[in-house]
Design a protein around this motif. Structure first.
Motif, PDB file in Angstrom:
ATOM      1  N   SER A  15     -70.218 -15.142  12.425  1.00 46.89           N
ATOM      2  CA  SER A  15     -71.562 -15.291  12.990  1.00 46.89           C
ATOM      3  C   SER A  15     -72.491 -14.189  12.502  1.00 46.89           C
ATOM      4  O   SER A  15     -73.682 -14.435  12.241  1.00 46.89           O
ATOM      5  CB  SER A  15     -71.499 -15.298  14.522  1.00 46.89           C
ATOM      6  OG  SER A  15     -71.084 -14.034  15.026  1.00 46.89           O
ATOM      7  N   GLN A  16     -71.963 -12.965  12.338  1.00 44.21           N
ATOM      8  CA  GLN A  16     -72.816 -11.871  11.873  1.00 44.21           C
ATOM      9  C   GLN A  16     -73.241 -12.075  10.420  1.00 44.21           C
ATOM     10  O   GLN A  16     -74.390 -11.784  10.050  1.00 44.21           O
ATOM     11  CB  GLN A  16     -72.099 -10.528  12.036  1.00 44.21           C
ATOM     12  CG  GLN A  16     -71.797 -10.155  13.476  1.00 44.21           C
ATOM     13  CD  GLN A  16     -73.015 -10.241  14.371  1.00 44.21           C
ATOM     14  OE1 GLN A  16     -74.057  -9.648  14.082  1.00 44.21           O
ATOM     15  NE2 GLN A  16     -72.905 -10.985  15.469  1.00 44.21           N
ATOM     16  N   SER A 285     -73.782 -19.123  20.492  1.00 47.97           N
ATOM     17  CA  SER A 285     -75.131 -18.841  20.980  1.00 47.97           C
ATOM     18  C   SER A 285     -75.916 -17.992  19.978  1.00 47.97           C
ATOM     19  O   SER A 285     -77.107 -18.221  19.753  1.00 47.97           O
ATOM     20  CB  SER A 285     -75.062 -18.112  22.328  1.00 47.97           C
ATOM     21  OG  SER A 285     -74.638 -18.989  23.349  1.00 47.97           O
ATOM     22  N   VAL A 286     -75.256 -17.011  19.380  1.00 52.79           N
ATOM     23  CA  VAL A 286     -75.910 -16.207  18.348  1.00 52.79           C
ATOM     24  C   VAL A 286     -76.314 -17.093  17.172  1.00 52.79           C
ATOM     25  O   VAL A 286     -77.417 -16.974  16.626  1.00 52.79           O
ATOM     26  CB  VAL A 286     -74.985 -15.064  17.878  1.00 52.79           C
ATOM     27  CG1 VAL A 286     -75.566 -14.357  16.656  1.00 52.79           C
ATOM     28  CG2 VAL A 286     -74.772 -14.059  19.005  1.00 52.79           C
ATOM     29  N   PHE A 287     -75.427 -17.997  16.796  1.00 52.22           N
ATOM     30  CA  PHE A 287     -75.716 -18.921  15.702  1.00 52.22           C
ATOM     31  C   PHE A 287     -76.939 -19.786  16.025  1.00 52.22           C
ATOM     32  O   PHE A 287     -77.812 -19.985  15.179  1.00 52.22           O
ATOM     33  CB  PHE A 287     -74.484 -19.794  15.458  1.00 52.22           C
ATOM     34  CG  PHE A 287     -74.683 -20.881  14.442  1.00 52.22           C
ATOM     35  CD1 PHE A 287     -74.625 -20.603  13.090  1.00 52.22           C
ATOM     36  CD2 PHE A 287     -74.934 -22.186  14.835  1.00 52.22           C
ATOM     37  CE1 PHE A 287     -74.815 -21.597  12.144  1.00 52.22           C
ATOM     38  CE2 PHE A 287     -75.133 -23.191  13.904  1.00 52.22           C
ATOM     39  CZ  PHE A 287     -75.078 -22.893  12.545  1.00 52.22           C
ATOM     40  N   LEU A 288     -77.025 -20.283  17.253  1.00 50.81           N
ATOM     41  CA  LEU A 288     -78.124 -21.162  17.635  1.00 50.81           C
ATOM     42  C   LEU A 288     -79.465 -20.439  17.712  1.00 50.81           C
ATOM     43  O   LEU A 288     -80.503 -21.013  17.399  1.00 50.81           O
ATOM     44  CB  LEU A 288     -77.833 -21.814  18.990  1.00 50.81           C
ATOM     45  CG  LEU A 288     -76.712 -22.847  19.040  1.00 50.81           C
ATOM     46  CD1 LEU A 288     -76.491 -23.304  20.481  1.00 50.81           C
ATOM     47  CD2 LEU A 288     -77.021 -24.046  18.148  1.00 50.81           C
ATOM     48  N   ASN A 324     -78.561 -10.780  18.268  1.00 49.16           N
ATOM     49  CA  ASN A 324     -77.344 -10.644  19.067  1.00 49.16           C
ATOM     50  C   ASN A 324     -77.645 -10.517  20.554  1.00 49.16           C
ATOM     51  O   ASN A 324     -76.943 -11.109  21.391  1.00 49.16           O
ATOM     52  CB  ASN A 324     -76.539  -9.438  18.574  1.00 49.16           C
ATOM     53  CG  ASN A 324     -75.801  -9.724  17.285  1.00 49.16           C
ATOM     54  OD1 ASN A 324     -74.793 -10.419  17.271  1.00 49.16           O
ATOM     55  ND2 ASN A 324     -76.313  -9.196  16.180  1.00 49.16           N
ATOM     56  N   LEU A 325     -78.693  -9.778  20.892  1.00 44.58           N
ATOM     57  CA  LEU A 325     -79.058  -9.654  22.309  1.00 44.58           C
ATOM     58  C   LEU A 325     -79.522 -10.995  22.868  1.00 44.58           C
ATOM     59  O   LEU A 325     -79.144 -11.381  23.987  1.00 44.58           O
ATOM     60  CB  LEU A 325     -80.164  -8.602  22.466  1.00 44.58           C
ATOM     61  CG  LEU A 325     -79.746  -7.154  22.221  1.00 44.58           C
ATOM     62  CD1 LEU A 325     -80.972  -6.244  22.221  1.00 44.58           C
ATOM     63  CD2 LEU A 325     -78.738  -6.689  23.273  1.00 44.58           C
ATOM     64  N   ALA A 326     -80.328 -11.718  22.090  1.00 37.28           N
ATOM     65  CA  ALA A 326     -80.782 -13.035  22.538  1.00 37.28           C
ATOM     66  C   ALA A 326     -79.607 -14.000  22.643  1.00 37.28           C
ATOM     67  O   ALA A 326     -79.524 -14.805  23.581  1.00 37.28           O
ATOM     68  CB  ALA A 326     -81.828 -13.581  21.567  1.00 37.28           C
TER      69      ALA A 326
END
Length: 359
Positions: A15-16, A285-288, A324-326
């Protein structure tokens, strides 16, 4: 089923790299970062997207684990299972699309750039909601959403193959053989033609490797299972000899890593650490959320920050952190609650399939 430390770590890393790829590929900030780090930005914009292969292999591995841990489809009602999968996948995805529309309009107010999608129409949104946007040739509302549709297609394809194997006798060897044939068709045929990249069959080579690896390296199968692992490893190497593809080589390496971890019984234990586990949990979620959040940060730095390489590079790093926070907030506030809602329906399980096994 408990969490698997290695799977969490792979999802976290994957994801990163996808976030960094989108940051390098879209938005004006990295145009300035490229002045400072040209080779790194070029690599991220060109090659970091291969992290998708990690998700394909892991997706197949986990699908085999949940659908047919012994190679036989557990439920006699595959359509109900497909509906459940859609709800769990698409519910947070649709919320993310709505947020993407809002963020795009916010960014458009302060920035004019090629990375901004055109204003979406109702038909375009509905095509995305039905996961048909790629098949219908509809422009994407957000970067990376093609993968959500492909993942659903692949899950449906694997489910269909397992249902067919169950109808024909329901043994692990039959399920593995049908899937292996699909992998061969993909690697030696469809995956060689990029015109097929809107269909699951194009990606079945990588996804199928994950599922086959899960079945072949179950400790109870022993050397016989490892024989299957060697067989499809040789088939992949043969496909690479026909035409070398870095993404397929990476998929094979990820599959062999998962297989070694499962066979050696360290899949659940390594690497240790709450950070890996947490970032693996929030990876979807990070991906989206990463693309719309990155657009907003790009717009803010374009409008209010000096057009200087170091300043804009700080913006890239802040955008990475913000994604990442979002994503973490979205996971706790949206993905988790909707996931519980999508999991309320219980499916019947045929316990007799647990006695049918053997590669």
């Amino acid at each position: 089923m408990g969490r698997m430390a290695l799977v969490d770590a792979l999802k976290a890393l994957g994801s990163q790299f996808i976030v960094l790829h989108h940051l390098a590929f879209y938005g004006p900030m990295t145009d300035w970062t490229k002045v400072l780090l040209p080779e790194l930005v070029d690599w991220l914009s060109r090659d970091a997207r291969m992290a998708v292969q990690v998700f394909l292999v892991v997706g197949g591995f986990l699908a085999a684990r949940s659908l047919a841990p012994r190679g036989v489809l557990l439920t006699p009602q595959p359509l109900m299972l497909l509906r459940k999968r859609y709800l769990r996948t698409a519910a947070p995805y649709l919320v993310a699309l709505l947020l993407s529309l809002l963020c795009t309009e916010f960014a458009r107010y302060w920035m004019a750039h090629d990375s901004l999608p055109e204003r979406a129409e109702l038909g375009q949104f509905l095509a995305h909601a039905l996961l048909l946007h790629s098949l219908l040739g509809v422009d994407s509302i957000s970067a990376g959403v093609w993968y959500v549709a492909i993942d659903f297609q692949l899950f449906a394809l694997l489910l269909g193959l397992l249902w067919l194997a169950r109808a024909l006798g329901g043994r692990l060897a039959l399920s593995a053989t049908l899937l292996l044939l699909g992998v061969i068709l993909s690697l030696y045929g469809f995956n060689l033609d990029p015109d097929w990249d809107i269909w699951a069959i194009y990606f079945l080579g990588s996804y199928g490797l994950g599922a086959l690896t899960y079945w072949a390296t179950q400790p109870r199968h022993g050397l016989k299972g490892l024989g299957w692992l060697l067989l499809f490893t040789l088939l992949v190497l043969g496909a690479l000899a026909v035409e070398f593809r870095e993404r397929i080589a990476l998929a094979l390496m990820v599959a062999l890593l998962l297989g070694a971890a499962q066979q050696g019984q360290w899949l659940q234990r390594w690497p240790q650490g709450r950070v890996w586990a947490y970032f693996g949990q929030i990876s979807y979620s990070v991906f989206l959320l990463n693309f719309p959040v990155a657009l907003v940060v790009n717009a803010l730095f374009t409008r209010f920050a000096p057009a200087e390489p170091w300043v804009q590079t700080v913006g890239v790093l802040l955008a990475w952190a913000a994604c990442n926070l979002a994503g973490a907030a979205f996971y706790h506030l949206v993905e988790q609650p909707l996931g519980r809602w999508g999991s309320t329906a219980r499916l019947p399980v045929d316990t007799s399939v647990t006695s049918r096994s053997g590669l």
